[in-house]
Design a protein around this motif. Sequence first.
Motif, PDB file in Angstrom:
ATOM      1  N   LYS A 182     -10.671 -10.691   3.982  1.00 53.80           N
ATOM      2  CA  LYS A 182     -11.978 -10.463   4.612  1.00 53.80           C
ATOM      3  C   LYS A 182     -12.919 -11.640   4.384  1.00 53.80           C
ATOM      4  N   ILE A 183     -12.903 -12.206   3.190  1.00 51.15           N
ATOM      5  CA  ILE A 183     -13.744 -13.371   2.894  1.00 51.15           C
ATOM      6  C   ILE A 183     -13.328 -14.542   3.776  1.00 51.15           C
ATOM      7  N   TYR A 236      -7.254  -6.530  -3.805  1.00 51.54           N
ATOM      8  CA  TYR A 236      -7.546  -7.947  -4.021  1.00 51.54           C
ATOM      9  C   TYR A 236      -7.178  -8.775  -2.791  1.00 51.54           C
ATOM     10  N   GLN A 237      -5.988  -8.562  -2.260  1.00 54.14           N
ATOM     11  CA  GLN A 237      -5.540  -9.309  -1.078  1.00 54.14           C
ATOM     12  C   GLN A 237      -6.408  -9.012   0.139  1.00 54.14           C
ATOM     13  N   ALA A 273      -1.291  -0.722 -10.204  1.00 52.56           N
ATOM     14  CA  ALA A 273      -1.160  -2.173 -10.018  1.00 52.56           C
ATOM     15  C   ALA A 273      -1.026  -2.522  -8.536  1.00 52.56           C
ATOM     16  N   GLY A 274      -0.265  -1.747  -7.796  1.00 54.62           N
ATOM     17  CA  GLY A 274      -0.110  -1.988  -6.365  1.00 54.62           C
ATOM     18  C   GLY A 274      -1.415  -1.809  -5.608  1.00 54.62           C
ATOM     19  N   PHE A 275      -2.161  -0.747  -5.924  1.00 56.25           N
ATOM     20  CA  PHE A 275      -3.448  -0.524  -5.267  1.00 56.25           C
ATOM     21  C   PHE A 275      -4.438  -1.650  -5.578  1.00 56.25           C
ATOM     22  N   LEU A 291       0.829  -1.206   0.000  1.00 54.38           N
ATOM     23  CA  LEU A 291       0.000   0.000   0.000  1.00 54.38           C
ATOM     24  C   LEU A 291       0.867   1.261   0.000  1.00 54.38           C
ATOM     25  N   PHE A 292       1.853   1.323   0.862  1.00 50.76           N
ATOM     26  CA  PHE A 292       2.678   2.525   0.944  1.00 50.76           C
ATOM     27  C   PHE A 292       3.640   2.656  -0.235  1.00 50.76           C
ATOM     28  N   ALA A 293       4.060   1.549  -0.809  1.00 55.96           N
ATOM     29  CA  ALA A 293       4.882   1.622  -2.020  1.00 55.96           C
ATOM     30  C   ALA A 293       4.050   2.165  -3.175  1.00 55.96           C
TER      31      ALA A 293
END
Length: 81
Positions: free
Chosen positions: A55-56, A49-50, A42-44, A9-11
Amino acid sequence: MKLIESIILFASLAFLVMFVDQALYKKVALKDSYFFLMFSVAGFLYYTYQRGLRKIKEKQEAESKKKDDKPKSIEKRLRKK
């Protein structure tokens, strides 16, 4: 949030800041700084996705734990009291 997710996230945020710096303040052509934007997006997307998968998984674990708490038969319920 896990460590790897935080780093991703921070990258991604850092790549976005670099893109804005290159494009707006240093007046570099967009074609030369476009890869910063693409790495950021792409990172966001990967982070989202992760996070969704996590959460699922947590929801399924909570449901299975909730189902396991109640005994099925009346005899087991009476013994439990």
